[in-house]
Design a protein around this motif. Structure first.
Motif, PDB file in Angstrom:
ATOM      1  N   TYR A   1    -104.575  25.402  21.852  1.00  0.00           N
ATOM      2  CA  TYR A   1    -103.651  26.143  20.997  1.00  0.00           C
ATOM      3  C   TYR A   1    -102.621  25.189  20.415  1.00  0.00           C
ATOM      4  N   GLU A   2    -102.031  25.652  19.313  1.00  0.00           N
ATOM      5  CA  GLU A   2    -101.046  24.828  18.605  1.00  0.00           C
ATOM      6  C   GLU A   2     -99.725  25.576  18.552  1.00  0.00           C
ATOM      7  N   LEU A   3     -98.639  24.841  18.801  1.00  0.00           N
ATOM      8  CA  LEU A   3     -97.296  25.420  18.780  1.00  0.00           C
ATOM      9  C   LEU A   3     -96.479  24.805  17.649  1.00  0.00           C
ATOM     10  N   TYR A   4     -95.708  25.631  16.989  1.00  0.00           N
ATOM     11  CA  TYR A   4     -94.712  25.130  16.044  1.00  0.00           C
ATOM     12  C   TYR A   4     -93.410  24.960  16.834  1.00  0.00           C
ATOM     13  N   ALA A   5     -92.801  23.784  16.764  1.00  0.00           N
ATOM     14  CA  ALA A   5     -91.674  23.467  17.652  1.00  0.00           C
ATOM     15  C   ALA A   5     -90.526  22.858  16.851  1.00  0.00           C
ATOM     16  N   ASN A   6     -89.672  23.703  16.351  1.00  0.00           N
ATOM     17  CA  ASN A   6     -88.575  23.208  15.503  1.00  0.00           C
ATOM     18  C   ASN A   6     -87.281  23.940  15.811  1.00  0.00           C
ATOM     19  N   GLU A   7     -87.021  24.210  17.081  1.00  0.00           N
ATOM     20  CA  GLU A   7     -85.782  24.873  17.474  1.00  0.00           C
ATOM     21  C   GLU A   7     -85.158  24.054  18.594  1.00  0.00           C
ATOM     22  N   LEU A   8     -84.103  23.321  18.282  1.00  0.00           N
ATOM     23  CA  LEU A   8     -83.501  22.446  19.282  1.00  0.00           C
ATOM     24  C   LEU A   8     -82.444  23.204  20.085  1.00  0.00           C
ATOM     25  N   THR A   9     -82.847  23.698  21.257  1.00  0.00           N
ATOM     26  CA  THR A   9     -81.903  24.202  22.251  1.00  0.00           C
ATOM     27  C   THR A   9     -82.460  23.762  23.595  1.00  0.00           C
TER      28      THR A   9
END
Ligand code: ZN
Length: 582
Positions: A91-99
């Motif tokens: 699976y592929e994740l979109y990861a663009n939330e820096l917390t």
């Protein structure tokens, strides 16, 4: 031995914020197996839509044939009942939330929060979980997990250990040092900021030393790693079993006030290695990652931690007495003065309602909820000071904490609120335990005014002019002032002002950024003035009668501290009482 659950992480497209995960489902778990992505991460009590970031997910059998993967719940999938051999789930994740609770990968780094990243296999929770994560060229992987036998592999004892162990990847500055003979590492993945890592290591050692002393010299870990990232704003921390993830504004290293908050954040997350990670609230011992898990004890898990995260930097000599007292005063003002919700939501309920109130804030929140961090810290402070008043030679709340630790650390049932009250009763007597129960069970504010006398302190009114009261909290905007919250039954509330309004003018005089106090000082309590506010497309003119001034307060030394008060102050802070005046 059962086959481990294995993952491989692919960061090849991280510039596009993409992470691909390959999950190897062992043959014995594959037929009809459930693949589950958590909906929350321990330490942060809100249902998170991690599944929103799953771009696609597929399954393949050992012969390379595609398998149908049925959506089971919103956040789980089911393999076919006739799946044979080891199954590969990609699976592929979109990861663009820096917390500290979400994934962020880009050209600079990769911060992977396991709950948001690794689907688990139902039935395989107790098996070892292995993660294969090779470092891109010129970079390295910073893991809270120990390395495995093969290259680029990290091994968790079981699913919960994996969820409790974040990853950071990049060419990041870091410092290795020891605390009480235990290896510690601090990794800085922020953009720039120029931290003095050696100075920071010294501060961490001092704070850690104060924490170890609090728990009677025990440091119950084999390694500890701070993964600290930075952005233009924002901040926070998330505790893990053998480390923590921190986020601060990158300018923190050049700003003394932000740096002090960062030191407090370090103390906070470090304390969690005892309080929460090994002394565990009963409800959080075996988290259910598919459903909210409510705990009554967050006023201890977070509130007591929040109290000591300011006391420990002071005891460590990292903070001055004045910074500590001013910070305590600010918390007191915020909780008791600016949170009408204290009179509505008992602290215990605030803990239970973390999922629907604390983590879901809006402009009306101060009217309906109290903060189990700040409010819990003040209850801890009141209890600590009353214990010290009763026994100036004693160690106050430290003793209660030690007793809880000795009775309940590593206990498979964790600890309950009843256990906490029992420990209070053992150290301080039944009356004090009954007082704590009242503070927690009913919507009342903690009472510090008389309690601070135990350590030779008193609240005084701040000198200088004080403007009439508007009954609203405000924030400077790029131009002008934004009303962030309107306090129930205050002047602004009665006049019909709403949180989110932009304050344009008071009695025909425009209010520029940073000017509100000066503008209000030209008026007096009881004056009827007209507020001009914008609310979306509307311009409103709202007459408001200004309230009586509310002078700020300070925590100062009493004029003639007794030897008992001076001694209690020193036992409380590790500092001489004289420093209150400096
Ligand atoms: Zn915390």
């Amino acid at each position: 031995m059962a086959t481990p659950i294995r993952y491989a992480v692919d960061l090849d497209d991280r510039t596009q914020h993409l992470v691909r995960i390959r999950l190897h489902v062992p043959a014995d778990l594959a037929p009809g197996g459930r693949i589950v992505l958590p909906v929350w991460t321990p330490g942060s009590y809100v249902v998170r839509n991690y599944v929103h970031h799953v771009q696609w997910i597929t399954a393949t059998d050992a012969d390379g044939h595609d398998l149908a993967l049925e959506l089971d719940t919103l956040t789980s999938w089911r393999l076919p009942a006739d799946a044979r051999g080891e199954v590969t789930v990609d699976y592929e994740l979109y990861a663009n939330e820096l917390t500290v609770r979400t994934n962020h990968v880009d050209d600079h780094h990769a911060l992977l929060i396991p709950a948001a990243t690794f689907c688990y296999v139902e039935g395989g929770e107790d098996r070892p979980h292995e993660v294969h994560l090779p470092a891109p060229a010129g970079e390295r992987v910073f893991s809270l997990l120990p390395p495995g036998a093969s290259d680029d592999t990290y091994v968790a004892e079981h699913r919960d250990h994996l969820v409790d162990s974040a990853f950071e990847v990049g060419d990041h500055p870091f410092v290795d040092h020891e605390v009480a003979g235990v290896p510690h590492r601090f990794v800085w993945s922020g953009h720039g900021g120029r931290p003095d890592l050696d100075a920071l290591a010294g501060e961490i050692e001092a704070i850690a030393g104060a924490a170890i002393e609090l728990f009677d010299g025990e440091l119950p870990i084999e390694t500890y790693t701070f993964l600290c990232t930075g952005w233009d704003q924002g901040g926070g921390g998330l505790e893990h079993r053998d480390g923590s993830v921190l986020q601060i504004p990158v300018r923190a290293f050049q700003d003394p006030d932000l740096l002090a908050r960062f030191q407090s954040l370090i103390a906070h997350e470090y304390l969690h290695l005892w309080n929460v990670k090994r002394l565990v609230p009963a409800a959080l011992v075996r988290p259910d990652y598919e459903h909210p898990t409510r705990s009554q004890s967050l006023w201890v898990a977070e509130g007591w931690t929040a109290y000591y995260d300011e006391l420990l930097p002071l005891r460590a000599g990292v903070w001055t007495v004045r910074r500590f007292l001013d910070t305590l005063r600010d918390t007191h003002q915020r909780v008791v003065g600016d949170t009408p919700g204290v009179g509505l939501q008992p602290l215990r309920r605030a803990s239970m309602e973390a999922w629907t109130k604390h983590y879901v804030r809006d402009e009306n929140s101060p009217n309906v909820m109290t903060d189990y961090y700040g409010h819990g810290a003040l209850v801890a402070g009141e209890l600590d000071l009353r214990l010290r008043a009763a026994d100036p030679e004693g160690d106050g709340l430290d003793e209660v904490f030690r007793l809880l630790w000795s009775r309940h650390a590593y206990h498979e049932a964790g600890y309950t609120e009843a256990d906490v009250l029992d420990a209070v009763a053992t150290i301080g007597g039944d009356d004090l335990a009954a007082l704590v129960e009242t503070r927690v069970a009913t919507p009342v504010a903690p009472q510090l005014e008389d309690a601070v006398a135990a350590v030779g302190l008193t609240f005084t009114e701040q000198e200088g002019p004080v403007p009439p009261w508007l009954g609203a909290t405000t924030q400077d905007a790029d131009t002008g002032v934004t009303i962030t919250s309107v306090l129930r039954d205050g002047p602004a509330w009665t006049a019909g002002v709403t949180g989110g309004d932009r304050l344009v003018a008071v009695d025909g005089r425009t209010v520029a950024r940073g000017e509100l106090t000066a503008v209000l000082l030209t008026h007096e309590a009881g004056d009827l003035v007209e507020l001009a506010v914008t609310r979306g497309p509307r311009l409103l003119r709202l007459p408001v009668t200004l309230g009586a001034p509310r002078p700020g307060r300070r925590l100062e030394a009493v004029s003639q501290p007794t030897p008992a008060q001076q001694g209690a102050f020193r036992r409380w802070t590790s500092r001489p009482h004289d420093e209150v005046r400096s």
